[in-house]
Design a protein around this motif. Structure first.
Motif, PDB file in Angstrom:
ATOM      1  N   PRO A 152      19.582  47.770  19.138  1.00  0.00           N
ATOM      2  CA  PRO A 152      19.486  47.449  17.725  1.00  0.00           C
ATOM      3  C   PRO A 152      20.942  48.144  17.042  1.00  0.00           C
ATOM      4  O   PRO A 152      21.510  48.908  17.688  1.00  0.00           O
ATOM      5  CB  PRO A 152      18.305  48.705  17.175  1.00  0.00           C
ATOM      6  CG  PRO A 152      17.375  48.651  18.426  1.00  0.00           C
ATOM      7  CD  PRO A 152      18.324  48.437  19.604  1.00  0.00           C
TER       8      PRO A 152
ATOM      9  N   GLU B  84      16.383  49.377  12.075  1.00  0.00           N
ATOM     10  CA  GLU B  84      16.203  48.019  13.024  1.00  0.00           C
ATOM     11  C   GLU B  84      15.379  48.680  14.201  1.00  0.00           C
ATOM     12  O   GLU B  84      16.092  49.582  14.866  1.00  0.00           O
ATOM     13  CB  GLU B  84      17.678  47.454  13.393  1.00  0.00           C
ATOM     14  CG  GLU B  84      17.663  46.053  14.130  1.00  0.00           C
ATOM     15  CD  GLU B  84      18.742  45.327  14.106  1.00  0.00           C
ATOM     16  OE1 GLU B  84      19.074  44.539  13.299  1.00  0.00           O
ATOM     17  OE2 GLU B  84      19.707  45.698  15.231  1.00  0.00           O
TER      18      GLU B  84
ATOM     19  N   VAL C 288      16.145  43.762  18.242  1.00  0.00           N
ATOM     20  CA  VAL C 288      16.748  42.648  17.901  1.00  0.00           C
ATOM     21  C   VAL C 288      17.065  41.751  19.255  1.00  0.00           C
ATOM     22  O   VAL C 288      17.391  42.382  20.028  1.00  0.00           O
ATOM     23  CB  VAL C 288      18.337  42.701  17.243  1.00  0.00           C
ATOM     24  CG1 VAL C 288      19.161  43.337  17.981  1.00  0.00           C
ATOM     25  CG2 VAL C 288      18.796  41.323  17.046  1.00  0.00           C
TER      26      VAL C 288
ATOM     27  N   TRP D   1      19.961  45.371   3.697  1.00  0.00           N
ATOM     28  CA  TRP D   1      20.480  45.541   4.961  1.00  0.00           C
ATOM     29  C   TRP D   1      21.823  44.568   4.988  1.00  0.00           C
ATOM     30  O   TRP D   1      21.592  43.207   4.587  1.00  0.00           O
ATOM     31  CB  TRP D   1      19.356  44.957   5.992  1.00  0.00           C
ATOM     32  CG  TRP D   1      18.242  45.953   6.255  1.00  0.00           C
ATOM     33  CD1 TRP D   1      18.220  46.791   7.221  1.00  0.00           C
ATOM     34  CD2 TRP D   1      17.202  45.887   5.548  1.00  0.00           C
ATOM     35  NE1 TRP D   1      17.224  47.500   7.031  1.00  0.00           N
ATOM     36  CE2 TRP D   1      16.218  46.853   6.119  1.00  0.00           C
ATOM     37  CE3 TRP D   1      16.398  45.007   4.581  1.00  0.00           C
ATOM     38  CZ2 TRP D   1      14.992  47.180   5.750  1.00  0.00           C
ATOM     39  CZ3 TRP D   1      15.266  45.443   4.053  1.00  0.00           C
ATOM     40  CH2 TRP D   1      14.382  46.237   4.659  1.00  0.00           C
TER      41      TRP D   1
ATOM     42  N   ARG E 231      14.838  39.939  14.280  1.00  0.00           N
ATOM     43  CA  ARG E 231      15.019  41.312  14.267  1.00  0.00           C
ATOM     44  C   ARG E 231      13.602  41.897  13.481  1.00  0.00           C
ATOM     45  O   ARG E 231      13.277  41.459  12.590  1.00  0.00           O
ATOM     46  CB  ARG E 231      16.015  41.607  13.071  1.00  0.00           C
ATOM     47  CG  ARG E 231      17.486  41.576  13.706  1.00  0.00           C
ATOM     48  CD  ARG E 231      18.462  41.841  12.687  1.00  0.00           C
ATOM     49  NE  ARG E 231      19.909  42.254  13.188  1.00  0.00           N
ATOM     50  CZ  ARG E 231      21.056  40.956  13.502  1.00  0.00           C
ATOM     51  NH1 ARG E 231      20.545  39.811  12.890  1.00  0.00           N
ATOM     52  NH2 ARG E 231      21.944  41.241  14.012  1.00  0.00           N
TER      53      ARG E 231
ATOM     54  N   LEU F 269      12.655  44.931  11.323  1.00  0.00           N
ATOM     55  CA  LEU F 269      13.351  45.780  10.449  1.00  0.00           C
ATOM     56  C   LEU F 269      12.205  46.818   9.634  1.00  0.00           C
ATOM     57  O   LEU F 269      11.076  46.330   9.454  1.00  0.00           O
ATOM     58  CB  LEU F 269      14.202  45.155   9.275  1.00  0.00           C
ATOM     59  CG  LEU F 269      15.463  44.118   9.490  1.00  0.00           C
ATOM     60  CD1 LEU F 269      15.607  43.415   8.422  1.00  0.00           C
ATOM     61  CD2 LEU F 269      16.200  44.638  10.314  1.00  0.00           C
TER      62      LEU F 269
END
Length: 662
Positions: free
Chosen positions: A329, A334, A337, A624, A649, A651
């Motif tokens: 991340p 996050e 990812v 973000w 991702r 989040l």
């Protein structure tokens, strides 16, 4: 380079335009600079108005964007951003600080054989990788090759063909340059594939070595006739390895030509250096090009020149076909990812504990919701049209090759049912089993709508000539509602396809309809938001928000919100259309719009990232910095976001302040 004209735009997306670079068959090309700390320079292709308004040519530009992104890698400039839905679509790629091969030869004269062999080695490697990705360029010529001191680069993918999707550019062959076109292209046979690129590759090397193409004439008709009836002109080529290679690649019959793999192997043996040994006249052309660039961007031109001379390569975050991997991340909030290294524009879906996402190339991935680890991968064979629709514990998708896909995960892997149709499928829908009736699959292809029985694959009914369906159909157990490109909203009975009602809005509705209880909310291309009765199609209210709306409206707790391509987000009272608030953002073009799972805020993705706007007043409460985000799916406590950079991702909101409803 030329100064901007009075009618040229000054900005496109997040890029400020600096000068004109040139023009092509589809539009103009500009030099732009990105609004970022790095301030990357970009070559931005802006499509002409008449091309943008053509139903036949606009899809070709979308295909070009997909091809550039799918091709990615050394020898092809990186795709930075694109807006295929704009009134005049555009795409931005990394600026390559070098002249075209056409200009180099025009100003410096033919190149020595060792220089041509070294250029050919680089071009062959790029074309080999391109063919390996299932893409054929089909318009390779000296003006579509940029050269620097260390690399040749291939540009202009407007005539590309995807190997898995021959329907994309059936008539494109006749639009290329016949001076460099293979005989099968000049004959308009519509089957130009890898061997046609081999022919054009050799024709381009012939020009670099001799200053003339294989065919010349008074006009395109004359050149085309010569390409079909006369052998290519290879005068000026000395005996040796280059002449042997060019002669083999310029064979009239495509099956007699070597593959790009074979060409690359020959050049690897013939060219004994990875550098390109340019003669002094060519180096002087590079100097003049750098002086022109310096007059526009200042000392930055020297930095770009040094980077290229030092062998700068494509960023390692975008390998062409590297294995998918999970990255650590990098953004606040996050959880994980994962990068698939392909452009993602379809919003993701959550099925159980799996995140489903599909790339521009038509690769469907199952990613573990908890860890971000990819578990399953399925190649659909063509780009997806119309999004990804939940279907119980499965999903359905439509693709450009005329197929509707029903994909379900089982304990043993994936089950994949494919249903074929004559035209591209541009919208799909699903209805569950009911009263002994099995699951049903709604398919919009061409200008018709069909309903299939998923168990048997048999067609239950078809409705012809209603227009191309836009957006996602609204499907229930009793009716299906579709918006069409003819400016109408159509309700059909689920049992037999009989028309229930038809509302003519006199403007296309690109995003389709959004259901809010007994009401359907539709945003038109001319900036109206219309509310219709779901039962009768009767108009309930109309509000003018202005601008162009291409994203579906979203709603929650009596509020409906729409976003325009000009950057405004407007909230309306769902009962009467009364505006509640408008949040504007200069130069931002929303790519995705949704509502948090708890209904407290709107989620907006644009070029600056993802921001949350309070449902009560539009106040921004969280941001973000993820400028590539292109699709969102709200989940409990956060979002799943996908992007043009190929990232998926998860989040989380954490303890950050989020505007709440009063």
């Amino acid at each position: 380079m030329e100064e901007l004209r009075s009618d040229d735009p000054r900005r496109l997306g997040r890029f400020a335009l600096l000068s004109r670079i040139g023009a092509g068959g589809f539009g103009e090309v500009f030099l732009g600079q990105e609004d970022s700390a790095a301030g990357r320079l970009a070559a931005i292709k802006l499509i002409r108005t008449d091309v943008a308004e053509s139903e036949r040519l606009r899809p070709r530009f979308r295909s070009e964007i997909e091809a550039v992104d799918r091709a990615g890698g050394e020898g092809i400039p990186e795709l930075l951003d694109a807006d295929p839905a704009a009134r005049r679509p555009w795409l931005a790629t990394r600026y390559i600080p070098g002249p075209s091969l056409q200009r180099l030869i025009d100003e410096a004269g033919p190149l020595p054989e060792d220089t041509v062999l070294a250029l050919g080695r680089g071009l062959a490697g790029t074309l080999t990788d391109l063919h390996g990705a299932g893409l054929y360029h089909r318009d390779l010529k000296p003006s579509n090759v940029l050269v620097t001191r260390t690399h040749p680069w291939i540009i202009d993918f407007s005539l590309v063909r995807l190997a898995a999707d021959p329907s994309l550019t059936v008539t494109a062959d006749a639009m290329g340059s016949f001076q460099y076109a293979a005989p099968e292209q000049a004959g308009g046979l519509g089957r130009a594939q890898g061997p046609a690129d081999v022919f054009a590759f050799a024709a381009t090397l012939l020009f670099a070595a001799t200053g003339h193409p294989p065919y010349s004439g008074r006009n395109q008709f004359d050149i085309r006739l010569r390409a079909l009836t006369e052998p290519p002109d290879i005068s000026g080529l000395r005996e040796g390895a280059l002449r042997e290679l060019i002669t083999a690649c310029l064979q009239f019959t495509d099956t007699d030509r070597p593959s790009m793999d074979r060409v690359g192997a020959v050049l690897a043996a013939a060219a004994d250096t990875a550098r390109i040994p340019y003669p002094p006249p060519a180096l002087r052309v590079f100097e003049r090009h750098r002086d022109e660039l310096r007059s526009v961007v200042g000392p930055r031109a020297d930095l770009l020149d040094r980077e290229e001379a030092g062998g700068r390569e494509q960023p390692t975050s975008r390998p062409r076909h590297g294995p998918a991997r999970t990255a650590a991340p990098s953004a606040p909030g996050e959880r994980w990812v994962w990068h698939c290294h392909d452009w993602i524009r379809v919003p993701p879906r959550l099925r159980g504990d799996m995140v489903l996402t599909v790339t521009a190339a038509g690769i469907l991935y199952w990613v573990d919701y908890r860890s971000g680890r990819p578990l399953w991968r399925l190649d659909l064979g063509a780009p997806v049209r119309g999004g990804m629709v939940p279907a119980g514990d499965a999903v359905v998708l439509g693709t450009a090759d005329g197929a509707a896909h029903h994909v379900r995960q089982t304990s043993g892997g994936l089950t994949h049912a494919r249903h074929r149709f004559p035209a591209a499928v541009h919208a799909v829908g699903w209805a569950g089993a009911l009263h002994g009736v099995s699951e049903r699959l709604l398919v919009a292809e061409g200008t018709g709508v069909r309903l299939l029985d998923l168990r048997s694959g048999n067609r239950r009914w078809s409705v012809e000539d209603v227009g191309a369906v836009t957006g996602r159909p609204v499907v229930t157990d009793t009716t299906v509602v579709c918006c069409t490109d003819r400016g109408s909203v159509l309700s059909l009975r689920m049992d037999d396809g009989i028309r229930v009602w038809d509302a003519d809005l006199n403007a296309a509705c690109p995003a389709g309809a959004t259901p809010l209880g007994d009401t359907l909310v539709v945003a038109t291309a001319d900036g109206r938001v219309e509310a219709l009765s779901r039962d009768t199609g009767r108009g309930l209210w109309t509000t003018l928000v202005g601008g162009t709306v291409h994203l579906p409206a979203v709603g929650c707790d009596g509020t409906v919100a729409v976003a325009t391509t000009e950057g405004a987000v407007t909230a309306l009272d769902a009962s009467d259309g009364r505006p509640l608030w408008t949040a504007t953002s200069d130069g931002r073009h929303p790519r995705a719009l949704d509502v948090l799972a708890d209904g407290s805020a709107l989620c907006v993705a644009d070029q600056d990232g993802i921001r949350l706007l309070g449902m009560a007043d539009g106040r921004e409460g969280r941001h973000w910095e993820l400028p590539a985000a292109s699709g969102l799916h709200p989940v409990e406590g956060g979002l799943i976001a996908v992007g043009l950079d190929g990232a998926v991702r998860r989040l989380t909101l954490g303890t950050a302040a989020v505007p709440t409803r009063s």
